[in-house]
Design an enzyme around this catalytic site. Structure first.
Site, PDB file in Angstrom:
ATOM      1  N   CYS A   3      11.993 -40.057 -13.299  1.00  0.00           N
ATOM      2  CA  CYS A   3      11.664 -39.174 -12.178  1.00  0.00           C
ATOM      3  C   CYS A   3      10.173 -39.158 -11.862  1.00  0.00           C
ATOM      4  O   CYS A   3       9.774 -38.809 -10.757  1.00  0.00           O
ATOM      5  CB  CYS A   3      12.159 -37.759 -12.455  1.00  0.00           C
ATOM      6  SG  CYS A   3      13.955 -37.648 -12.656  1.00  0.00           S
ATOM      7  N   HIS A  25       8.200 -33.191  -7.411  1.00  0.00           N
ATOM      8  CA  HIS A  25       9.485 -33.827  -7.693  1.00  0.00           C
ATOM      9  C   HIS A  25      10.581 -32.821  -7.402  1.00  0.00           C
ATOM     10  O   HIS A  25      10.531 -31.676  -7.859  1.00  0.00           O
ATOM     11  CB  HIS A  25       9.530 -34.279  -9.147  1.00  0.00           C
ATOM     12  CG  HIS A  25      10.880 -34.711  -9.608  1.00  0.00           C
ATOM     13  ND1 HIS A  25      11.679 -35.564  -8.870  1.00  0.00           N
ATOM     14  CD2 HIS A  25      11.589 -34.397 -10.719  1.00  0.00           C
ATOM     15  CE1 HIS A  25      12.811 -35.772  -9.517  1.00  0.00           C
ATOM     16  NE2 HIS A  25      12.786 -35.070 -10.646  1.00  0.00           N
ATOM     17  N   ASN A  72      18.442 -34.257  -6.803  1.00  0.00           N
ATOM     18  CA  ASN A  72      17.411 -34.962  -7.557  1.00  0.00           C
ATOM     19  C   ASN A  72      17.603 -36.464  -7.348  1.00  0.00           C
ATOM     20  O   ASN A  72      18.550 -37.049  -7.872  1.00  0.00           O
ATOM     21  CB  ASN A  72      17.519 -34.592  -9.038  1.00  0.00           C
ATOM     22  CG  ASN A  72      16.432 -35.230  -9.887  1.00  0.00           C
ATOM     23  OD1 ASN A  72      15.754 -36.157  -9.475  1.00  0.00           O
ATOM     24  ND2 ASN A  72      16.278 -34.717 -11.101  1.00  0.00           N
TER      25      ASN A  72
END
Length: 325
Positions: free
Chosen positions: A115, A252, A282
């Site tokens: 990520c 993020h 996500n």
């Protein structure tokens, strides 16, 4: 004293056509829209179609970023793709994008920091520009996390989605002050002792399979808020700036509670935070460039705005980049 800065000239993003609302998971899992929203803020996400791969998503986003920048493929010196879900073990997704765009010069490679991948890719592209290895770099985050989900685990499979985002960086001679446009400060970190908190239980060397995602959500949350606020502060310090100078945070997009907690710890109001997690879920390395592109398309950024991007992912790996739009 004049210096070279890596300036964002354009950005673009791509989302697969299939939209998956939370209600779709309720048919097969012990979950509900209310349960997912209350714990993550996610309402829907996009999944890639059969036969649609990470390189396809990356190429679509790259073309839109190039169109936005006014820079043509034959002017690109390097392609850097952040991804944890490549089409193949090798070659790199970046070389496939390079070929699809008709780029015959320069070089292309992938970065894998889960990520945090786009932050690491942006930092590396910045280094290439500052080191004189490239003048214009196409930086992409692209993922098809729907391919590595355990569809029986309601704690993980409802959180992730597919997508891609891209930016075009260009070397620009600047004054060498914190008022310059471009990347002003970078901070990168990893600590491998936390591998068990977030990982995929497969791989070429270990099992010969792709595996599925495993996550200790409570522990990841605990590390995320503290480490994200810390890395953002460090990157701001390196840029000669503070939280009061920040116009926008583009975090993020993993979990709305993490986003809010990090903003609070930084002392930045949520009105200055770009939030897209409700629509995309996500998307790992794609999440920050997706959010950047969406916010830019909305007209949220103005020339000269100070933007902080920060992310944490498996490894654990985390980092931040401060830039001026």
């Amino acid at each position: 004293m004049s210096t070279i800065r890596a300036v964002i000239r354009g950005c673009g993003h791509y989302l697969p056509e299939r939209v998956v609302p939370n209600a779709e998971f309720a048919a097969t899992l012990d979950t509900s829209d209310d349960w997912i929203v209350s714990r993550s803020g996610i309402e829907r996400r996009h999944f890639a179609a059969e036969g649609e791969y990470t390189s396809d998503l990356a190429t679509h986003a790259a073309r839109r970023a190039l169109d936005s920048s006014g820079i043509t493929p034959d002017q690109i010196d390097a392609v850097v793709v952040a991804t944890s879900t490549p089409d193949f073990t090798f070659p790199a997704v970046a070389t496939q994008v390079q070929a699809a765009l008709g780029i015959r010069q320069g070089f292309a490679f992938d970065i894998q920091a889960v990520c945090a991948g786009f932050v690491f890719a942006l930092a590396n592209a910045n280094g290439l520009i500052l080191g004189g290895q490239a003048k214009r770099v196409l930086v992409i985050g692209a993922e098809t996390f729907s391919r590595i989900m355990d569809w029986t685990d309601r704690g993980t499979c409802v959180l992730f989605g597919d997508g891609a985002g891209a930016v075009v960086l260009e070397a620009v001679e600047s004054d060498g002050t914190s008022d310059d446009r471009g990347i002003l400060g970078v901070d990168l970190n990893s600590d491998g002792q936390y591998r068990e908190l977030l990982y995929v239980d497969g791989g070429v060397s270990r099992s010969g399979t792709a595996g599925v995602l495993k996550m200790q959500g409570r522990e990841v949350f605990r590390h995320a808020v503290e480490k994200l606020a810390q890395t953002a502060t460090t990157a701001l310090d390196r840029a000669g700036l503070g939280a009061g100078d920040v116009d926008w945070v583009v975090p993020h997009q993993a979990n709305l509670r993490i986003i809010r907690g990090t903003a609070q710890k930084l002392g930045v109001p949520m009105e200055k935070v770009v939030v897209t997690v409700q629509d995309h879920g996500n998307t790992s390395a794609a999440s920050i460039p997706l959010a950047l592109s969406v916010a830019a398309a909305r007209g949220q950024f103005q020339p000269g705005d100070c933007i902080v991007t920060e992310a944490i992912g498996g490894g654990l790996s985390w980092g931040a980049v401060v830039l001026r739009w």
